[in-house]
Write a protein that holds these residues in place. Structure first.
Motif, PDB file in Angstrom:
ATOM      1  N   SER A 184      97.280  14.025  51.073  1.00  0.00           N
ATOM      2  CA  SER A 184      98.273  15.108  51.080  1.00  0.00           C
ATOM      3  C   SER A 184      99.696  14.578  51.263  1.00  0.00           C
ATOM      4  CB  SER A 184      97.946  16.117  52.189  1.00  0.00           C
ATOM      5  OG  SER A 184      97.909  15.459  53.437  1.00  0.00           O
ATOM      6  N   GLU A 185      99.810  13.268  51.595  1.00  0.00           N
ATOM      7  CA  GLU A 185     101.150  12.700  51.796  1.00  0.00           C
ATOM      8  C   GLU A 185     101.594  11.879  50.586  1.00  0.00           C
ATOM      9  OE1 GLU A 185     103.064  13.025  54.566  1.00  0.00           O
ATOM     10  OE2 GLU A 185     101.607  14.178  55.727  1.00  0.00           O
ATOM     11  N   CYS A 186     100.737  10.921  50.159  1.00  0.00           N
ATOM     12  CA  CYS A 186     101.194   9.976  49.132  1.00  0.00           C
ATOM     13  C   CYS A 186     100.477  10.184  47.793  1.00  0.00           C
ATOM     14  CB  CYS A 186     101.022   8.533  49.606  1.00  0.00           C
ATOM     15  SG  CYS A 186      99.309   7.954  49.599  1.00  0.00           S
ATOM     16  N   ASN A 187      99.578  11.180  47.698  1.00  0.00           N
ATOM     17  CA  ASN A 187      98.870  11.513  46.455  1.00  0.00           C
ATOM     18  C   ASN A 187      97.846  10.478  46.001  1.00  0.00           C
ATOM     19  OD1 ASN A 187      99.941  14.054  45.980  1.00  0.00           O
ATOM     20  ND2 ASN A 187     101.770  13.201  45.007  1.00  0.00           N
ATOM     21  N   HIS A 188      97.604   9.456  46.819  1.00  0.00           N
ATOM     22  CA  HIS A 188      96.614   8.433  46.466  1.00  0.00           C
ATOM     23  C   HIS A 188      95.228   9.097  46.301  1.00  0.00           C
ATOM     24  CE1 HIS A 188      94.425   4.741  46.374  1.00  0.00           C
ATOM     25  NE2 HIS A 188      93.803   4.972  47.504  1.00  0.00           N
ATOM     26  N   LEU A 189      94.560   8.809  45.158  1.00  0.00           N
ATOM     27  CA  LEU A 189      93.257   9.437  44.894  1.00  0.00           C
ATOM     28  C   LEU A 189      92.146   8.742  45.674  1.00  0.00           C
ATOM     29  CD1 LEU A 189      93.332  10.000  41.019  1.00  0.00           C
ATOM     30  CD2 LEU A 189      93.443  11.761  42.789  1.00  0.00           C
ATOM     31  N   THR A 190      91.195   9.512  46.163  1.00  0.00           N
ATOM     32  CA  THR A 190      90.028   8.938  46.856  1.00  0.00           C
ATOM     33  C   THR A 190      88.809   9.129  45.951  1.00  0.00           C
ATOM     34  OG1 THR A 190      89.531  11.015  47.909  1.00  0.00           O
ATOM     35  CG2 THR A 190      90.984   9.549  49.118  1.00  0.00           C
ATOM     36  N   PRO A 191      87.678   8.452  46.258  1.00  0.00           N
ATOM     37  CA  PRO A 191      86.512   8.604  45.374  1.00  0.00           C
ATOM     38  C   PRO A 191      86.120  10.070  45.217  1.00  0.00           C
ATOM     39  CG  PRO A 191      86.138   6.877  46.976  1.00  0.00           C
ATOM     40  CD  PRO A 191      87.435   7.525  47.354  1.00  0.00           C
ATOM     41  N   ASP A 192      85.767  10.432  43.952  1.00  0.00           N
ATOM     42  CA  ASP A 192      85.479  11.834  43.611  1.00  0.00           C
ATOM     43  C   ASP A 192      84.430  12.494  44.485  1.00  0.00           C
ATOM     44  OD1 ASP A 192      85.867  11.874  40.009  1.00  0.00           O
ATOM     45  OD2 ASP A 192      87.216  11.415  41.648  1.00  0.00           O
ATOM     46  N   ASP A 193      83.386  11.706  44.801  1.00  0.00           N
ATOM     47  CA  ASP A 193      82.228  12.353  45.410  1.00  0.00           C
ATOM     48  C   ASP A 193      82.313  12.410  46.943  1.00  0.00           C
ATOM     49  OD1 ASP A 193      82.032   9.696  45.758  1.00  0.00           O
ATOM     50  OD2 ASP A 193      80.042   9.462  44.869  1.00  0.00           O
ATOM     51  N   LEU A 194      83.485  12.154  47.487  1.00  0.00           N
ATOM     52  CA  LEU A 194      83.641  12.187  48.933  1.00  0.00           C
ATOM     53  C   LEU A 194      83.497  13.627  49.439  1.00  0.00           C
ATOM     54  CD1 LEU A 194      84.435  10.216  51.269  1.00  0.00           C
ATOM     55  CD2 LEU A 194      86.784  10.950  50.920  1.00  0.00           C
ATOM     56  N   GLU A 195      82.451  13.840  50.233  1.00  0.00           N
ATOM     57  CA  GLU A 195      82.280  15.183  50.813  1.00  0.00           C
ATOM     58  C   GLU A 195      83.123  15.287  52.072  1.00  0.00           C
ATOM     59  OE1 GLU A 195      78.463  16.898  51.589  1.00  0.00           O
ATOM     60  OE2 GLU A 195      77.698  16.103  49.689  1.00  0.00           O
ATOM     61  N   ILE A 196      83.720  16.442  52.258  1.00  0.00           N
ATOM     62  CA  ILE A 196      84.631  16.584  53.389  1.00  0.00           C
ATOM     63  C   ILE A 196      84.026  17.484  54.464  1.00  0.00           C
ATOM     64  CG2 ILE A 196      86.948  17.326  54.101  1.00  0.00           C
ATOM     65  CD1 ILE A 196      87.019  14.926  52.160  1.00  0.00           C
ATOM     66  N   ASP A 197      83.992  16.957  55.669  1.00  0.00           N
ATOM     67  CA  ASP A 197      83.592  17.756  56.819  1.00  0.00           C
ATOM     68  C   ASP A 197      84.870  18.395  57.387  1.00  0.00           C
ATOM     69  OD1 ASP A 197      83.003  18.734  59.309  1.00  0.00           O
ATOM     70  OD2 ASP A 197      82.072  16.891  60.066  1.00  0.00           O
ATOM     71  N   PRO A 198      84.990  19.716  57.287  1.00  0.00           N
ATOM     72  CA  PRO A 198      86.239  20.362  57.705  1.00  0.00           C
ATOM     73  C   PRO A 198      86.626  20.104  59.159  1.00  0.00           C
ATOM     74  CG  PRO A 198      84.863  21.903  56.501  1.00  0.00           C
ATOM     75  CD  PRO A 198      84.028  20.686  56.752  1.00  0.00           C
TER      76      PRO A 198
END
Ligand code: NAD
Ligand code: ZN
Length: 246
Positions: A125-139
């Motif tokens: 959300s700061e530098c727009n660097h992409l992370t791996p697509d399939d990363l699931e996020i725990d809120p």
């Protein structure tokens, strides 16, 4: 009217399609403007913003995880498949979409410009660097960027944000060149995407609209079909196939 359009398509070189949430409605993905687009008591406008993410990233991620789950279950519909096939009649053909569900690619459209990003991708959300697509996020444990420590967010365009520069530039370029421009399942209200059909028309394209409802574009369209995309587009492909020429 469909016969005439089929004839026109067979004489065209470059085709461009702009799609909105309506093309995916028949797959069961709710549009934002329908009541079913609501999640709990929240409107998308209250969740799909940087302000909402900064104030309450947990609730924003919960909403995106709900949408990912919903979209993960759906499949392309006959409208997506017909648009993939339509490309066979053009030398150059681009699908420009405001959708983030990835269904055009899943249906086999080779060249898709995703104006609003893709809901399955994550970025910083700061530098727009992409992370791996399939990363699931725990809120409750939102990961942070390996480069700058910023919170990870979905790689979609939020209200008030600019569209990805290269992608929108390319969308304008193909729209200016288009011989035929199709506006499918979009309310044609949200700019700059809504400018694309207007630009195409100003540069001489034949403008086709497919939407069960009238839109601000309707009065400028050369062909305007009050129909569902999943029904009309396969009908158009059937007509083109019967007439040959491809
Ligand atoms: P929108 O403004 O593009 O409106 C949807 C349009 O689709 C309406 O004009 C409606 O009349 C039309 N429609 C409904 N059913 C249809 C059908 N079967 N065939 C053809 N047209 C049909 O979209 P929105 O819902 O207001 O969303 C705004 C933005 O939100 C989108 O541009 C997108 O970025 C995001 N969004 C994406 C998805 C997705 O990825 N599937 C879903 C919802 C919202
Ligand atoms: Zn970062």
């Amino acid at each position: 009217m469909l016969e005439k359009l089929a004839d026109r398509i067979r004489r065209a070189r470059e085709g461009v399609v702009l799609t909105g949430a309506g093309i995916s409605a028949e797959s069961g993905v709710p549009t934002f403007r329908g009541k079913e687009g609501l999640w709990g008591k929240f409107k998308p406008e209250e969740l799909a913003t940087m302000e909402a993410f900064m104030a309450n990233p947990k609730i924003v991620w919960e909403w995106y995880n709900w949408r990912r789950e919903l979209m993960g279950k759906v499949k392309p519909n006959s409208g997506h498949y017909a648009l993939a096939e339509l490309g066979e009649w053009f030398e150059q053909y681009t699908v420009v979409t405001q959708n983030v569900d990835g269904l055009h690619r899943a249906a086999g459209s080779p060249r898709v410009l995703e104006l609003h990003g893709n809901i399955y991708r994550n970025k910083c959300s700061e530098c727009n660097h992409l992370t791996p697509d399939d990363l699931e996020i725990d809120p409750t444990h939102i990961p942070t960027c390996t480069r700058c420590g910023g919170k990870i967010r979905p790689d979609v365009v939020w209200f008030g944000e600019l569209l990805p520069e290269g992608t929108i530039e390319e969308a304008f370029a193909v729209s200016e060149r288009a011989d035929i421009f199709f506006s499918v399942g979009t309310s044609a209200l949200v700019h700059p995407a809504a400018s694309l059909p207007v630009i195409a028309r100003q540069h001489g394209a034949v403008l086709v609209e497919i939407n069960p409802e009238e839109t601000p574009l309707t009065e400028f369209a050369d062909y305007s079909f009050r129909a569902r995309s999943g029904e009309l587009l396969p009908e158009l492909i059937g007509l083109l196939r019967r007439k040959g020429g491809c």
